[in-house]
Design a protein around this motif. Structure first.
Motif, mmCIF file in Angstrom:
data_model
loop_
_atom_site.group_PDB
_atom_site.id
_atom_site.type_symbol
_atom_site.label_atom_id
_atom_site.label_comp_id
_atom_site.label_asym_id
_atom_site.label_seq_id
_atom_site.Cartn_x
_atom_site.Cartn_y
_atom_site.Cartn_z
ATOM 1 N N LYS A 50 -18.199 22.526 -27.769
ATOM 2 C CA LYS A 50 -18.268 23.778 -28.521
ATOM 3 C C LYS A 50 -17.451 23.633 -29.790
ATOM 4 C CE LYS A 50 -17.455 25.760 -24.344
ATOM 5 N NZ LYS A 50 -16.818 26.618 -23.404
ATOM 6 N N ASP A 51 -18.067 23.877 -30.914
ATOM 7 C CA ASP A 51 -17.425 23.784 -32.220
ATOM 8 C C ASP A 51 -17.845 25.030 -32.992
ATOM 9 O OD1 ASP A 51 -17.677 22.611 -35.249
ATOM 10 O OD2 ASP A 51 -16.084 21.595 -34.120
ATOM 11 N N PRO A 52 -17.065 25.493 -33.966
ATOM 12 C CA PRO A 52 -17.467 26.696 -34.706
ATOM 13 C C PRO A 52 -18.817 26.579 -35.427
ATOM 14 C CG PRO A 52 -15.153 26.270 -35.061
ATOM 15 C CD PRO A 52 -15.696 25.090 -34.300
ATOM 16 N N THR A 53 -19.317 25.367 -35.629
ATOM 17 C CA THR A 53 -20.588 25.206 -36.339
ATOM 18 C C THR A 53 -21.716 24.665 -35.481
ATOM 19 O OG1 THR A 53 -19.919 23.004 -37.080
ATOM 20 C CG2 THR A 53 -19.454 24.862 -38.558
ATOM 21 N N HIS A 54 -21.408 24.109 -34.313
ATOM 22 C CA HIS A 54 -22.463 23.561 -33.455
ATOM 23 C C HIS A 54 -22.002 23.458 -32.004
ATOM 24 C CE1 HIS A 54 -20.064 19.955 -34.391
ATOM 25 N NE2 HIS A 54 -20.424 19.569 -33.175
ATOM 26 N N LYS A 69 -38.753 19.648 -40.757
ATOM 27 C CA LYS A 69 -38.986 19.137 -42.102
ATOM 28 C C LYS A 69 -39.556 17.734 -41.960
ATOM 29 C CE LYS A 69 -35.067 19.227 -44.244
ATOM 30 N NZ LYS A 69 -33.877 19.375 -45.068
ATOM 31 N N GLU A 70 -39.974 17.167 -43.071
ATOM 32 C CA GLU A 70 -40.544 15.814 -43.030
ATOM 33 C C GLU A 70 -39.599 14.804 -42.399
ATOM 34 O OE1 GLU A 70 -41.967 14.256 -46.722
ATOM 35 O OE2 GLU A 70 -43.091 16.083 -47.167
ATOM 36 N N ASP A 71 -38.319 14.906 -42.718
ATOM 37 C CA ASP A 71 -37.369 13.893 -42.273
ATOM 38 C C ASP A 71 -36.426 14.338 -41.157
ATOM 39 O OD1 ASP A 71 -36.097 15.712 -43.877
ATOM 40 O OD2 ASP A 71 -34.898 14.237 -44.966
ATOM 41 N N SER A 72 -36.591 15.562 -40.645
ATOM 42 C CA SER A 72 -35.692 15.998 -39.573
ATOM 43 C C SER A 72 -36.260 17.178 -38.782
ATOM 44 C CB SER A 72 -34.334 16.396 -40.153
ATOM 45 O OG SER A 72 -34.450 17.572 -40.920
ATOM 46 N N HIS A 73 -35.804 17.264 -37.550
ATOM 47 C CA HIS A 73 -36.059 18.419 -36.690
ATOM 48 C C HIS A 73 -34.681 18.933 -36.295
ATOM 49 C CE1 HIS A 73 -40.331 17.141 -35.268
ATOM 50 N NE2 HIS A 73 -40.126 16.867 -36.533
ATOM 51 N N THR A 74 -34.360 20.166 -36.663
ATOM 52 C CA THR A 74 -33.025 20.710 -36.439
ATOM 53 C C THR A 74 -33.103 21.983 -35.613
ATOM 54 O OG1 THR A 74 -32.436 19.865 -38.627
ATOM 55 C CG2 THR A 74 -30.889 21.375 -37.594
ATOM 56 N N LEU A 75 -32.265 22.056 -34.562
ATOM 57 C CA LEU A 75 -32.213 23.244 -33.709
ATOM 58 C C LEU A 75 -31.093 24.179 -34.173
ATOM 59 C CD1 LEU A 75 -32.618 21.954 -30.042
ATOM 60 C CD2 LEU A 75 -34.059 23.628 -31.193
ATOM 61 N N TYR A 76 -31.413 25.476 -34.197
ATOM 62 C CA TYR A 76 -30.438 26.524 -34.487
ATOM 63 C C TYR A 76 -30.410 27.439 -33.278
ATOM 64 C CZ TYR A 76 -30.696 24.676 -39.169
ATOM 65 O OH TYR A 76 -30.642 23.823 -40.242
ATOM 66 N N GLY A 77 -29.200 27.808 -32.824
ATOM 67 C CA GLY A 77 -29.091 28.588 -31.601
ATOM 68 C C GLY A 77 -28.336 29.886 -31.767
ATOM 69 N N PHE A 78 -28.690 30.849 -30.885
ATOM 70 C CA PHE A 78 -28.130 32.201 -30.943
ATOM 71 C C PHE A 78 -27.963 32.721 -29.520
ATOM 72 C CE2 PHE A 78 -31.122 31.159 -34.249
ATOM 73 C CZ PHE A 78 -30.347 31.263 -35.386
ATOM 74 N N THR A 79 -26.897 33.472 -29.270
ATOM 75 C CA THR A 79 -26.670 33.997 -27.928
ATOM 76 C C THR A 79 -27.519 35.219 -27.631
ATOM 77 O OG1 THR A 79 -24.753 35.195 -28.758
ATOM 78 C CG2 THR A 79 -24.330 33.115 -27.612
ATOM 79 N N ASN A 80 -28.062 35.852 -28.661
ATOM 80 C CA ASN A 80 -28.922 37.008 -28.404
ATOM 81 C C ASN A 80 -30.119 37.014 -29.344
ATOM 82 O OD1 ASN A 80 -28.221 38.635 -30.867
ATOM 83 N ND2 ASN A 80 -26.192 38.568 -29.922
ATOM 84 N N GLY A 97 -29.692 16.785 -17.954
ATOM 85 C CA GLY A 97 -29.397 15.421 -18.352
ATOM 86 C C GLY A 97 -29.771 15.070 -19.782
ATOM 87 N N ILE A 98 -30.348 15.993 -20.521
ATOM 88 C CA ILE A 98 -30.687 15.753 -21.925
ATOM 89 C C ILE A 98 -29.758 16.613 -22.779
ATOM 90 C CG2 ILE A 98 -32.462 15.900 -23.713
ATOM 91 C CD1 ILE A 98 -34.548 15.594 -21.469
ATOM 92 N N GLY A 99 -29.078 15.987 -23.737
ATOM 93 C CA GLY A 99 -28.143 16.705 -24.594
ATOM 94 C C GLY A 99 -28.815 17.145 -25.881
ATOM 95 N N TYR A 100 -28.740 18.432 -26.169
ATOM 96 C CA TYR A 100 -29.310 18.993 -27.396
ATOM 97 C C TYR A 100 -28.180 19.400 -28.332
ATOM 98 C CZ TYR A 100 -33.778 19.320 -24.950
ATOM 99 O OH TYR A 100 -34.931 19.026 -24.264
ATOM 100 N N PHE A 101 -28.266 18.946 -29.590
ATOM 101 C CA PHE A 101 -27.317 19.333 -30.633
ATOM 102 C C PHE A 101 -27.894 20.572 -31.302
ATOM 103 C CE2 PHE A 101 -25.503 19.374 -34.855
ATOM 104 C CZ PHE A 101 -24.195 18.948 -34.659
ATOM 105 N N VAL A 102 -27.154 21.685 -31.257
ATOM 106 C CA VAL A 102 -27.648 22.959 -31.766
ATOM 107 C C VAL A 102 -26.653 23.522 -32.778
ATOM 108 C CG1 VAL A 102 -28.438 25.272 -31.138
ATOM 109 C CG2 VAL A 102 -28.718 23.389 -29.507
ATOM 110 N N ASN A 103 -27.117 23.812 -33.988
ATOM 111 C CA ASN A 103 -26.286 24.448 -35.009
ATOM 112 C C ASN A 103 -26.165 25.934 -34.681
ATOM 113 O OD1 ASN A 103 -25.850 22.267 -37.048
ATOM 114 N ND2 ASN A 103 -28.065 22.232 -36.951
ATOM 115 N N ILE A 104 -24.962 26.481 -34.850
ATOM 116 C CA ILE A 104 -24.727 27.884 -34.499
ATOM 117 C C ILE A 104 -23.918 28.580 -35.598
ATOM 118 C CG2 ILE A 104 -24.825 27.527 -31.996
ATOM 119 C CD1 ILE A 104 -21.710 27.571 -32.027
#
Length: 194
Positions: A12-16, A53-64, A23-30
């Motif tokens: 847990k970090d203030p940004t992600h 995007k063309e060069d990346s797939h990025t996850l953004y997460g929210f608690t609600n 068993g699969i770890g997901y990096f999620v920006n928050i």
């Protein structure tokens, strides 16, 4: 699309966060609001948005769902990308943002780092009717968690602010507020002063 993730919080970090789902770890920006909600949890369900995007797939997460919905509304505005959307949600709570839009308060939205006058006006113009249809909630709930300077500094650097600017801003906020400030409040105020 990945609608949500349910699993154990590894980091847990203030940004992600790093969430382990079978068993699969997901990096999620928050945002800071999500970080505040997750601070004391080990297992959670995170509502997600996958930005492709063309060069990346990025996850953004929210608690609600409400925070996710506001994020998607912000993304619908020309000139507001995911990083700017998270910056806005880290600087202003959903209620503060809704209130600023409803009151057509350009200055409040423009106070977010990286948001200029034209973008703030565009956000108000395009979201005002949508926000008014939903109604405005005025139940601001301050966070009760204590924080440390190093976590705030790390978060500001991750958000793209130079280390020297971030340190000056954090020190100025701490000097004015004392030791009773939470991590979220410290980062929000430091973002406004940076």
């Amino acid at each position: 699309m990945i609608a949500y993730l349910k699993g154990k919080l590894v980091t847990k970090d203030p940004t992600h966060i790093l969430i382990d789902v079978n068993g699969i770890g997901y990096f999620v920006n928050i945002s800071l609001a999500t970080y505040s909600d997750l601070k004391d949890k080990e297992n959670t369900l995170i509502h997600t948005y996958l930005h492709v995007k063309e060069d990346s797939h990025t996850l953004y997460g929210f608690t609600n769902e409400a925070e996710k919905k506001m994020f998607l509304l912000l993304l619908s505005i020309s000139g507001v990308g995911p990083s700017t959307g998270l910056m806005i949600q880290s600087s202003l709570s959903s209620d503060e943002l809704k209130q600023a839009i409803a009151d057509e308060n350009v200055k409040t939205i423009q106070g977010v780092k990286g948001v200029g006058a034209k973008t703030a006006q565009r956000i108000i113009l395009e979201l005002k009717d949508k926000i008014k249809k939903e109604g405005i909630q005025k139940d601001f709930v301050p966070s009760q968690h204590n924080t440390v300077r190093s976590e705030a500094l790390s978060a500001l650097i991750t958000l793209g602010i130079s280390k020297s600017t971030a340190e000056k801003s954090i020190d100025a906020v701490l000097k004015n507020s004392g030791n009773t400030i939470t991590l979220e409040e410290l980062i929000k105020l430091a973002l406004k002063n940076a």
